[in-house]
Design an enzyme around this catalytic site. Structure first.
Site, PDB file in Angstrom:
ATOM      1  N   GLN A  69      14.322  -9.330  -3.753  1.00  0.00           N
ATOM      2  CA  GLN A  69      12.991  -9.937  -3.588  1.00  0.00           C
ATOM      3  C   GLN A  69      12.536 -10.578  -4.899  1.00  0.00           C
ATOM      4  OE1 GLN A  69       9.592  -7.906  -1.505  1.00  0.00           O
ATOM      5  NE2 GLN A  69       8.990  -7.405  -3.574  1.00  0.00           N
ATOM      6  N   GLY A 117       8.550  -5.303  -8.696  1.00  0.00           N
ATOM      7  CA  GLY A 117       9.453  -4.264  -9.173  1.00  0.00           C
ATOM      8  C   GLY A 117      10.915  -4.662  -9.048  1.00  0.00           C
ATOM      9  N   GLN A 118      11.684  -4.240 -10.027  1.00  0.00           N
ATOM     10  CA  GLN A 118      13.133  -4.420 -10.004  1.00  0.00           C
ATOM     11  C   GLN A 118      13.759  -3.598  -8.876  1.00  0.00           C
ATOM     12  OE1 GLN A 118      15.013  -6.415 -11.850  1.00  0.00           O
ATOM     13  NE2 GLN A 118      16.907  -5.613 -10.960  1.00  0.00           N
ATOM     14  N   LYS A 119      12.981  -2.644  -8.377  1.00  0.00           N
ATOM     15  CA  LYS A 119      13.433  -1.831  -7.246  1.00  0.00           C
ATOM     16  C   LYS A 119      13.873  -2.743  -6.090  1.00  0.00           C
ATOM     17  CE  LYS A 119      13.429   1.611  -4.211  1.00  0.00           C
ATOM     18  NZ  LYS A 119      12.683   1.224  -3.078  1.00  0.00           N
ATOM     19  N   HIS A 156       2.440   4.586  -4.955  1.00  0.00           N
ATOM     20  CA  HIS A 156       3.102   5.687  -5.652  1.00  0.00           C
ATOM     21  C   HIS A 156       3.303   5.282  -7.103  1.00  0.00           C
ATOM     22  CE1 HIS A 156       6.591   3.128  -5.244  1.00  0.00           C
ATOM     23  NE2 HIS A 156       6.487   3.167  -3.920  1.00  0.00           N
ATOM     24  N   HIS A 206       4.441   1.638  -7.907  1.00  0.00           N
ATOM     25  CA  HIS A 206       3.362   0.650  -7.859  1.00  0.00           C
ATOM     26  C   HIS A 206       2.460   0.790  -9.087  1.00  0.00           C
ATOM     27  CE1 HIS A 206       3.974   1.315  -3.347  1.00  0.00           C
ATOM     28  NE2 HIS A 206       4.236   0.031  -3.505  1.00  0.00           N
ATOM     29  N   GLY A 217       0.814  -1.219   0.000  1.00  0.00           N
ATOM     30  CA  GLY A 217       0.000   0.000   0.000  1.00  0.00           C
ATOM     31  C   GLY A 217       0.841   1.260   0.000  1.00  0.00           C
ATOM     32  N   SER A 218       0.157   2.380   0.332  1.00  0.00           N
ATOM     33  CA  SER A 218       0.781   3.694   0.246  1.00  0.00           C
ATOM     34  C   SER A 218       1.344   3.860  -1.169  1.00  0.00           C
ATOM     35  CB  SER A 218       1.896   3.805   1.295  1.00  0.00           C
ATOM     36  OG  SER A 218       2.378   5.110   1.321  1.00  0.00           O
TER      37      SER A 218
HETATM   38  P1  AMP Z   1       5.977  -2.467  -1.621  1.00  0.00           P
HETATM   39  O1  AMP Z   1       4.622  -1.866  -1.479  1.00  0.00           O
HETATM   40  O2  AMP Z   1       7.083  -1.577  -1.219  1.00  0.00           O
HETATM   41  O3  AMP Z   1       6.060  -3.852  -1.071  1.00  0.00           O
HETATM   42  O4  AMP Z   1       6.174  -2.649  -3.196  1.00  0.00           O
HETATM   43  C1  AMP Z   1       5.255  -3.392  -3.943  1.00  0.00           C
HETATM   44  C2  AMP Z   1       5.849  -3.664  -5.291  1.00  0.00           C
HETATM   45  O5  AMP Z   1       6.114  -2.436  -5.962  1.00  0.00           O
HETATM   46  C3  AMP Z   1       7.174  -4.411  -5.209  1.00  0.00           C
HETATM   47  O6  AMP Z   1       7.204  -5.401  -6.217  1.00  0.00           O
HETATM   48  C4  AMP Z   1       8.172  -3.329  -5.447  1.00  0.00           C
HETATM   49  O7  AMP Z   1       9.380  -3.792  -6.013  1.00  0.00           O
HETATM   50  C5  AMP Z   1       7.441  -2.440  -6.425  1.00  0.00           C
HETATM   51  N1  AMP Z   1       8.017  -1.097  -6.401  1.00  0.00           N
HETATM   52  C6  AMP Z   1       8.196  -0.302  -5.327  1.00  0.00           C
HETATM   53  N2  AMP Z   1       8.806   0.848  -5.677  1.00  0.00           N
HETATM   54  C7  AMP Z   1       9.024   0.774  -7.012  1.00  0.00           C
HETATM   55  C8  AMP Z   1       9.640   1.634  -7.978  1.00  0.00           C
HETATM   56  N3  AMP Z   1      10.143   2.831  -7.651  1.00  0.00           N
HETATM   57  N4  AMP Z   1       9.673   1.231  -9.264  1.00  0.00           N
HETATM   58  C9  AMP Z   1       9.165   0.024  -9.621  1.00  0.00           C
HETATM   59  N5  AMP Z   1       8.586  -0.828  -8.766  1.00  0.00           N
HETATM   60  C10 AMP Z   1       8.521  -0.474  -7.473  1.00  0.00           C
END
Ligand code: AMP
Length: 583
Positions: A228, A222-224, A48, A51, A45-46
Site C-alpha cells: 500500500q 505504515g510500512q506494515k 492500536h 496507528h 480505526g480500531s
Molecule cells: P489500517 O487502519 O489498518 O488501515 O492502518 C492505518 C495505517 O496504520 C496504515 O498506514 C497502516 O500501515 C498503519 N499500521 C497498521 N498497523 C501498523 C503497525 N503494526 N505498525 C506500523 N503501522 C501500522
C-alpha cells in the site's frame, strides 16, 4: 479535539485554520510566512500502537494533526470482512485525544460517496462466508461478536455491490459507482494483489479523496502495509499531488507479532502461533546479514520456518523491490520480503526490509556544536562520502546568479532547481572547514572554486530559505542516500531527510560552551572580540529560531544518540562516532 463526520464541516474548519493561522503565527514568532502544516493519518480505526506511532510522528512534524477513521468498502472483496471489521469510534476518540490529535474525520460511506445509508439496527451479519483479511480472509462464528464492537450508529455501505463477481439485486446502476483511481497493474498484481483483486484500486481511490479533502502537507502510512505504501508513493508522484508521503516503521508486540486491528480475531493459541511469521522473516534477515542475496534461499528459509507451525496456511512469500514491487531474484541493494498467511480464519501479513546499502550517518544538532567539522572527519576516517549540503546550496546559488535570475524570483528558481543535477565527489581534507577536496559540479560543470566566491557567499542564505529549493535539494540528497555510504549533517537529517539512517547522532553543547568556542574562533580569525554574554544571547536566540522555524526545524530523532560535547575534543567525538559505526 474536534470530530467531523462531513466533508463540509472538516473543510470549513481547515479553511478557517489555514487563513487564521498565518496571522496568529506572525504575531507569535515574527516570521513573515510561516508554514501551516497539516499532517494526515488515514486509518480504518480500531486504533492500536501501530496507528499511534503514525499519529505521534505526525504530531512531531505538523501543527495540525488530522486522523481519518473510515472503513473503506471499496477495498474489501465480496467475501471479506467488511461487515465484521471492528468499529470502535468511542475508544478511538479517547486514544486520539490522549495522543494530541486535533481533528478526527470519521465520515460515513455515503459521505465519502461510496455507499448507502443503513442503520446499525437493520444491519445483518453477512450471509456469505466473509473473510477476515489483512488484505482478506475467512469469516467465522465470531462475526456477530465483532458486530457488538460497533457501538455507535455508523453508516455502512455494502462493499459487495462494487464487485461484479456477486449477483446483487440491490446493486446501484453503473452511473452511481464512484470515479476510481487505478494504480499501475504491475504494482497491484503481486503480493496481496494476487488474492485481493480490486483492493488497491479501492485504497488508491479513497486515499486520493482523503488527500484532496484534507490537503495535508504530509500523510503518514505504515510500512506494515508495504505494498500500500509503495502504491501510494507512486500515486502521489504520478498525479503530482502536493503532499509528502511519510512511511513509518512496523510496530510489533513484544512477541514480534506486528500490531494489527485484525489481531483481535485471533484466539490466544492462534496469537502465539502467529509469531512464526516474524520468526521466519527474522531468520531470513539473519542469513541476509550473513551475505545471502538469493530470493530462492531467503524465501525457502521463511517457508521452512512456517512449516514448523501446522496451523499456518501460507498464501505467499515473495521478495520484491520495495518501491517498484518488481519481483527480485537477487537483492542488489534493497528487497522487501513479504508474507501473507492464514491462521484459522484470519489472514495476516508481515514483511521485512532487507538492505545491503552501506550505512548513512546522520548528524544533527544546534548551530555551533561542531557538526560539520565532525562530519567531515568521520567521513574521512571511514572512507565515506561527506554529503556537503552547504556546497549543494552554494552550487545552486552560483547557477542562479550565472543564469541572471533575481535571487527573489522564486518561480524561475523553482524551474531552474527542478532541472539541475548537482554532483559531489572526493573526500574532505581533515584540516580546514573550507579547505576541502570535495569536487562540486552542477549540470556537468565543475564549480568547486566558483562556489566559494564572495557573491555566492552573500546570496546563499536567501536562496536556501526558499522552500522549493530545499525540497529539490533534499530530493537530490536522498538520491545519494540510495546507495548509502554517506555522512551528512544538518538540523533535521535524522528526522526528515534520512529518517531511516542507520546511525543517527545529535551533537550538542551548552550555550556557554558554544559561546566560548565562538569567541575563540573570532579571536583566531583576528576579529573584534564580542563579550561572552552577547554571544550566549545570540546563540540562545538562534537555537530558539532554529527549533521553531517553519522550514527544516531542528529536531532530535527519537533513535538518535545524543553526544554532549562540552568536555570532549573534536578527536574524541570523532572516535566515539567511528566506534559506534563499526559496532
Ligand atoms: P489500517 O487502519 O489498518 O488501515 O492502518 C492505518 C495505517 O496504520 C496504515 O498506514 C497502516 O500501515 C498503519 N499500521 C497498521 N498497523 C501498523 C503497525 N503494526 N505498525 C506500523 N503501522 C501500522
Amino acid at each position: 479535539m474536534r470530530l467531523f463526520k462531513t466533508v463540509a464541516g472538516l473543510r470549513c474548519y481547515l479553511n478557517r485554520y489555514r487563513s487564521g493561522q498565518p496571522l496568529f503565527d506572525r504575531f507569535m514568532t515574527g516570521e513573515s510566512l510561516p508554514e501551516v502544516s497539516i499532517g494526515l493519518v488515514p486509518t480504518m480505526g480500531s486504533l492500536h500502537a501501530g496507528h499511534l506511532s503514525l499519529i505521534q510522528k505526525a504530531r512531531q512534524e505538523n501543527k495540525l494533526v488530522v486522523v481519518s477513521i473510515f472503513v473503506n468498502p471499496l477495498q474489501f472483496g465480496p467475501t471479506e470482512d467488511f461487515q465484521q471489521y471492528p468499529r470502535m469510534l468511542e475508544q478511538d476518540q479517547a486514544l486520539c485525544e490522549q495522543a494530541g490529535v486535533d481533528v478526527i474525520f470519521a465520515p460515513s460511506v455515503e459521505e465519502m460517496g461510496v455507499g448507502r445509508q443503513q442503520s446499525a439496527a437493520s444491519r445483518q451479519p453477512s450471509a456469505v462466508s466473509s473473510q477476515k483479511a489483512e488484505g482478506g480472509s475467512q469469516k467465522t462464528e465470531d462475526g456477530s461478536q465483532m458486530l457488538e464492537l460497533e457501538a455507535q450508529t455508523i453508516s455502512f455501505g455494502d462493499a459487495s455491490r462494487f464487485w461484479n463477481t456477486q449477483a446483487d439485486t440491490k446493486s446501484p446502476s453503473a452511473q452511481s459507482s464512484p470515479t476510481q483511481v487505478i494504480p499501475p497493474e504491475p504494482m497491484t498484481s503481486v503480493l496481496c494483489g494476487r488474492s485481493r483483486s480490486g483492493h488497491f484500486q479501492g485504497v488508491a481511490t479513497i486515499v486520493t479523496k482523503l488527500l484532496s479533502i484534507v490537503q495535508p502537507q504530509r500523510a503518514y502510512f505504515g510500512q506494515k502495509d508495504a505494498q500500500q505504501l509503495a502504491i501510494i508513493q507512486r500515486l502521489v508522484e504520478d498525479l503530482n499531488l502536493p503532499v509528502a508521503i511519510v512511511g513509518c516503521p512496523i510496530v510489533r508486540e513484544p512477541s514480534g507479532l506486528a500490531y494489527s486491528s485484525r489481531n483481535q480475531y485471533l484466539t490466544p493459541e492462534q496469537r502465539a502461533q502467529a509469531i512464526v511469521l516474524y520468526r521466519g522473516l527474522s531468520q531470513a534477515a539473519q542469513v541476509f546479514r550473513a551475505g545471502e542475496r538469493s530470493a530462492d534461499v531467503l524465501i525457502n528459509m521463511v517457508k521452512t520456518e512456517l512449516q514448523s507451525v501446522s496451523t499456518i496456511d501460507p498464501e505467499y512469500i515473495e521478495l520484491v523491490h520495495p518501491s517498484t514491487l518488481e519481483p527480485l531474484e537477487m537483492i542488489e541493494e534493497t528487497g522487501l520480503l513479504a508474507i501473507a498467511g492464514r491462521i484459522g480464519s484470519t489472514r495476516l501479513i508481515d514483511n521485512i526490509l532487507l538492505s545491503s546499502r552501506k550505512p548513512i550517518v546522520a548528524i544533527d544538532g544546534p548551530a555551533g556544536a561542531g557538526k560539520s567539522t565532525v562530519a567531515r572527519q568521520v567521513a574521512q576516517v571511514l572512507d565515506l562520502l561527506y554529503l556537503d549540503t552547504g556546497a549543494m546550496y552554494r552550487a545552486l546559488t552560483w547557477l542562479v546568479l550565472q543564469s541572471g535570475l533575481a535571487v527573489d524570483d522564486e518561480p524561475s528558481i523553482a524551474e531552474l532547481v527542478s532541472q539541475c543535477e548537482i554532483e559531489l565527489s572526493g573526500q574532505p581534507t581533515l584540516m580546514e572547514k573550507q579547505a576541502t577536496s570535495i569536487s562540486v559540479s552542477i549540470n556537468g560543470q565543475d564549480v568547486t572554486q566558483e562556489i566559494r566566491s564572495l557573491e555566492v557567499t552573500s546570496n546563499v542564505s536567501a536562496i536556501a530559505a526558499q522552500p522549493i529549493v530545499r525540497k529539490e535539494l533534499v530530493r537530490q540528497q536522498r538520491r545519494y542516500g540510495k546507495n548509502g555510504g554517506i555522512v551528512i549533517d544538518g538540523r533535521d537529517i535524522g528526522t526528515y531527510v534520512f529518517p531511516d539512517a542507520e546511525l543517527k547522532l545529535f551533537l550538542t553543547a551548552s550555550v556557554q560552551e558554544r559561546a566560548r568556542r565562538r569567541q575563540q574562533d573570532l579571536k583566531n580569525q583576528g576579529k573584534d572580540e564580542i563579550s561572552l554574554d552577547e554571544l550566549e544571547q545570540s546563540i540562545y536566540d538562534r537555537d530558539l529560531k532554529d527549533s521553531t522555524r517553519a522550514l527544516a526545524p531542528l529536531r532530535q530523532a527519537e533513535d538518535a544518540i545524543e553526544i554532549q560535547t562540552d568536555n570532549l575534543s573534536i578527536v574524541e567525538v570523532v572516535d566515539w562516532i567511528v566506534r559506534l559505526y563499526r559496532e
